[in-house]
Scaffold this motif. Sequence first.
Motif, short mmCIF file in Angstrom:
data_model
loop_
_atom_site.label_atom_id
_atom_site.label_comp_id
_atom_site.label_asym_id
_atom_site.label_seq_id
_atom_site.Cartn_x
_atom_site.Cartn_y
_atom_site.Cartn_z
N ASN A 201 0.83 -1.21 0.00
CA ASN A 201 0.00 0.00 0.00
C ASN A 201 0.87 1.26 0.00
O ASN A 201 0.52 2.26 -0.62
N ARG A 202 1.99 1.19 0.69
CA ARG A 202 2.84 2.38 0.82
C ARG A 202 3.75 2.58 -0.39
O ARG A 202 3.93 3.71 -0.85
N PHE A 203 4.31 1.49 -0.92
CA PHE A 203 5.34 1.63 -1.93
C PHE A 203 4.93 1.10 -3.31
O PHE A 203 5.70 1.21 -4.26
N GLY A 204 3.74 0.56 -3.40
CA GLY A 204 3.27 0.08 -4.69
C GLY A 204 3.62 -1.37 -4.94
O GLY A 204 4.32 -2.02 -4.18
N GLY A 205 3.08 -1.88 -6.03
CA GLY A 205 3.29 -3.29 -6.36
C GLY A 205 2.04 -4.10 -6.03
O GLY A 205 1.10 -3.61 -5.42
N GLN A 206 2.04 -5.32 -6.45
CA GLN A 206 0.87 -6.19 -6.27
C GLN A 206 1.19 -7.32 -5.32
O GLN A 206 2.19 -8.02 -5.47
N ARG A 207 0.34 -7.47 -4.34
CA ARG A 207 0.50 -8.53 -3.36
C ARG A 207 0.15 -9.87 -4.00
O ARG A 207 -0.83 -9.99 -4.72
N PRO A 208 0.95 -10.92 -3.72
CA PRO A 208 0.64 -12.23 -4.30
C PRO A 208 -0.62 -12.82 -3.66
O PRO A 208 -1.00 -12.42 -2.55
N PRO A 209 -1.26 -13.78 -4.34
CA PRO A 209 -2.49 -14.36 -3.77
C PRO A 209 -2.24 -15.16 -2.50
O PRO A 209 -3.14 -15.33 -1.69
N ARG A 210 -1.03 -15.65 -2.31
CA ARG A 210 -0.72 -16.39 -1.09
C ARG A 210 0.78 -16.27 -0.79
O ARG A 210 1.57 -15.87 -1.65
N PHE A 211 1.13 -16.60 0.45
CA PHE A 211 2.53 -16.61 0.86
C PHE A 211 3.06 -18.04 0.81
O PHE A 211 2.33 -18.99 1.07
N VAL A 212 4.34 -18.16 0.50
CA VAL A 212 4.96 -19.48 0.41
C VAL A 212 5.04 -20.13 1.79
O VAL A 212 4.81 -21.33 1.95
N ALA A 213 5.37 -19.33 2.81
CA ALA A 213 5.50 -19.86 4.16
C ALA A 213 5.34 -18.72 5.16
O ALA A 213 5.55 -17.55 4.83
N ARG A 214 4.96 -19.08 6.38
CA ARG A 214 4.83 -18.12 7.47
C ARG A 214 5.72 -18.56 8.63
O ARG A 214 5.86 -19.75 8.89
N PHE A 215 6.28 -17.59 9.35
CA PHE A 215 7.20 -17.88 10.45
C PHE A 215 6.82 -17.03 11.66
O PHE A 215 6.37 -15.89 11.52
N ASP A 216 7.04 -17.59 12.86
CA ASP A 216 6.76 -16.84 14.08
C ASP A 216 8.03 -16.35 14.76
O ASP A 216 7.99 -15.87 15.89
N ASP A 217 9.17 -16.46 14.07
CA ASP A 217 10.45 -16.05 14.64
C ASP A 217 11.26 -15.33 13.57
O ASP A 217 11.42 -15.84 12.45
N ALA A 218 11.77 -14.14 13.90
CA ALA A 218 12.47 -13.32 12.91
C ALA A 218 13.74 -13.99 12.40
O ALA A 218 14.05 -13.94 11.21
N GLU A 219 14.50 -14.61 13.30
CA GLU A 219 15.75 -15.22 12.86
C GLU A 219 15.50 -16.38 11.89
O GLU A 219 16.20 -16.53 10.89
N THR A 220 14.47 -17.19 12.17
CA THR A 220 14.13 -18.29 11.27
C THR A 220 13.67 -17.75 9.92
O THR A 220 13.99 -18.30 8.86
N LEU A 221 12.90 -16.65 9.95
CA LEU A 221 12.47 -16.00 8.72
C LEU A 221 13.66 -15.57 7.87
O LEU A 221 13.71 -15.81 6.66
N HIS A 222 14.65 -14.94 8.52
CA HIS A 222 15.83 -14.49 7.78
C HIS A 222 16.61 -15.67 7.20
O HIS A 222 17.11 -15.60 6.07
N ARG A 223 16.74 -16.73 7.97
CA ARG A 223 17.47 -17.91 7.48
C ARG A 223 16.75 -18.55 6.30
O ARG A 223 17.38 -19.05 5.36
N ALA A 224 15.42 -18.56 6.37
CA ALA A 224 14.66 -19.12 5.25
C ALA A 224 14.87 -18.31 3.99
O ALA A 224 15.03 -18.86 2.89
N ALA A 225 14.92 -16.98 4.13
CA ALA A 225 15.18 -16.13 2.97
C ALA A 225 16.59 -16.37 2.44
O ALA A 225 16.81 -16.44 1.23
#
Length: 299
Positions: A201-225
């Motif tokens: 909403n702030r920077f533009g672009g189109q949101r995908p219909p779904r997310f590949v995965a969800r994480f409840d921990d920032a460090e795990t999220l970064h490692r997955a990326a």
Amino acid sequence: MSRLPLQALQGFVTAARLGKLSLAAEALNLTVSALSHQVRGLEDRLQQRLFERGPRGIRLTADGQRLFDAVAGPLQSLEHALRPCAGRRDHVLTLSLLPSMASSWLVPRLPGFLAAHPQLEINLQSGIGLVDFQRDRDVDAAMRYGPGHWPGLEAMPLFEDWIAPLASPDLVRRLGGDTPGDLSRYPLLEDDAGRWPEWFNRFGGQRPPRFVARFDDAETLHRAAASGMGVALGRLTLAKPLVDAGLLVLLSKQRMKANYAHYLVHPPRSADHAGFLAFRDWLRGEAADYADHLARETG
């Protein structure tokens, strides 16, 4: 009535928990022979065999299990009750913080503090749970990420955090594009904050219909990326080691302020702790320098 064998009971409980006399003796700063003598004395007094000894260690007998169930809890309660009476060591500082914050931000800076204060010793307790200062009275302070208010505690603001899209270089090479408008072609990773809609909403672009995965921990999220799973809207403070190592790259010059900020918190009893006061003053300066650095980057 004869005196209660508290030292022998402590040795018995420690040995039962660790499963080896050698480990228990080390934890209690005793020799194995001295601990064995304590246990044998307790067995003679109770006329019960408490342990079965084998090649892999020791295990409780039925009588030993009944004794352990009866005394382990009260001994722990007694230890907690005595902690406030123990003399405080102002040259020792015990700090609680998240493992990710310890490795990504604090530990790389600590050598400078310790060099300036060679008389001080720092004990870092890293874990994901919040320390209970009423129960864990040996902990002097904590570094926390949150809204800034914790009842009964003093909180000193350190710095804000910022979030931005992060991905592995391999993923970028495979899919191409490095602007917010191109993010729709990437697999996206989500966390508990759920701020991708706000980003688009702030920077533009189109949101995908779904997310590949969800994480409840920032460090795990970064490692997955970093593994190439997808693009994370990552926290730049915690992701910095992965960015510096070339495992993650920023996909946008845009930044968005995170929901929470970093704080140093402490109970009132730490206000006159000499080691804590020195650490607090040093940390305030380090945090100010880092906040200036972030401000220049987010411009």
